[in-house]
Design an enzyme around this catalytic site. Structure first.
Site, PDB file in Angstrom:
ATOM      1  N   GLY A 174       0.828  -1.211   0.000  1.00 10.74           N
ATOM      2  CA  GLY A 174       0.000   0.000   0.000  1.00 10.74           C
ATOM      3  C   GLY A 174       0.862   1.261   0.000  1.00 10.74           C
ATOM      4  N   ASP A 175       1.953   1.222   0.752  1.00 10.53           N
ATOM      5  CA  ASP A 175       2.860   2.390   0.821  1.00 10.53           C
ATOM      6  C   ASP A 175       3.517   2.607  -0.545  1.00 10.53           C
ATOM      7  OD1 ASP A 175       2.185   2.043   3.473  1.00 10.53           O
ATOM      8  OD2 ASP A 175       3.981   0.848   3.866  1.00 10.53           O
TER       9      ASP A 175
END
Ligand SMILES: O=P(O)(O)OC[C@@]1(O)O[C@H](CO)[C@@H](O)[C@@H]1O
Length: 317
Positions: free
Chosen positions: A257-258
């Site tokens: 996600g990052d």
């Protein structure tokens, strides 16, 4: 300049454990350490893409010193505030089969992290004076216990009117309270969106409604990651697109996600620097976001540049 801000960074201890069971000693088949926390991961992926960012946030004790030294050694400028007590947390990430199960799963135990005292918080707010018009500020991850839930909103209030784009990757109240300050991008995953909307499970219609609700409350771009189901983007031009997952083998989802956030920001900057029209800028940003998220999911560490480029070429063909 891009500033990533991680209120609660971590050393991720990733262990492969097969036949994992509670109540007995489990032996790990392998163990690796990664310096992380959501904002730190964004800084790492940006650096793989050739973009400099400065990592800010709070560190403490010997684990914090190790994290700071590692980032500096890897060429990532840092400006962490050192807390007077405690240690930066160590998060356990377990991968493998659970007793009785046959498929590999990922289980995480994220620690609470050190308390941020008032004086350190004040120092951090003074540091925000360095942020200039045109900069990006990426507020990413959970906040330690005792830190007020409106802390991201407070940071945004401080930056208001300075022509700064703020990205918020947070959950529940921390995210919702930031929305009136018009974050450039929010990136909940589908589970987090379900928690916010109270609708679970989310079908495509419910996902779209949830994203629209976040935009109506103030978010400019809403990117929802859906694990193995791909993602959706509701962009600032009001266009909604669903993207399927890129085909590949899942190796590690920690930081995917990052990496998506880093890809979106980098893609936006590349598109803007190339003078593309707004909608094309968002298309570029979304493609690079997907390529980076998947490159991390298909690798043991965070999005290697070569794989990002390969996946991007696949999306563009
Ligand atoms: O506890 P938070 O801040 O929500 O999440 C922390 C964390 O799980 O997020 C990163 C992956 O996204 C890891 O590096 C880190 O351990």
């Amino acid at each position: 300049m891009i500033y990533t801000i991680t209120f609660n960074p971590a050393i991720d201890c990733v262990m492969r454990v097969d036949d994992l069971a509670f109540g007995r000693i489990n032996r790990a088949a392998s163990q690796e350490f990664f310096f992380g926390g959501k904002g730190v991961n964004v800084s790492y992926v940006l650096s793989h893409l050739g973009r400099t960012s400065t990592a800010w946030g709070f560190i403490a004790g010997w684990t914090g010193a190790a994290l700071e030294a590692a980032l500096q050694e890897d060429g990532i400028p840092t400006g962490f505030i050192r807390l007077p007590a405690g240690n930066t947390r160590i998060n356990a990430k377990l991968k493998g089969t659970v007793t009785g199960g046959d498929s590999s799963e990922e289980t995480a135990v994220n620690a609470a992290g050190p308390v941020i005292d008032e004086a350190s918080l004040q120092r951090f707010f003074s540091q925000l004076d360095q942020v200039r018009p045109g900069d990006f500020v990426i507020l990413s991850g959970g906040i330690p216990k005792g830190t007020p839930k409106d802390i991201y909103a407070r940071v945004m209030r401080e930056l208001e009117g300075r022509d700064v784009r703020v990205v918020v990757d947070a959950t529940q109240d921390v995210l919702m309270l930031s929305l009136p300050y018009r974050p450039f991008l929010v990136k909940p995953n589908d589970e987090e969106l379900a928690e916010i909307t109270g609708c679970d499970p989310l079908d495509e219609q419910a996902l779209a409604d949830g994203a629209r609700m976040l935009q109506e409350r103030g978010a400019q771009n809403v990117l929802v990651s859906r694990g193995g189901h791909g993602s959706l983007l509701l962009d600032a031009a009001g266009r909604l697109q669903f993207a399927p997952v890129i085909a590949g083998t899942l190796v590690n989802s920690v930081g995917a996600g990052d990496s998506t956030v880093a890809g979106f920001v980098e893609g936006f900057l590349r598109g803007t620097e190339a003078g593309l029209p707004e909608t094309q800028v968002y298309d570029e940003a979304y493609k690079l976001a997907q390529a980076c998220g998947s490159a991390t999911a298909f690798s043991p560490g965070l999005a290697p540049a070569e794989l990002v480029n390969e996946l991007l070429a696949r999306l563009e063909s």
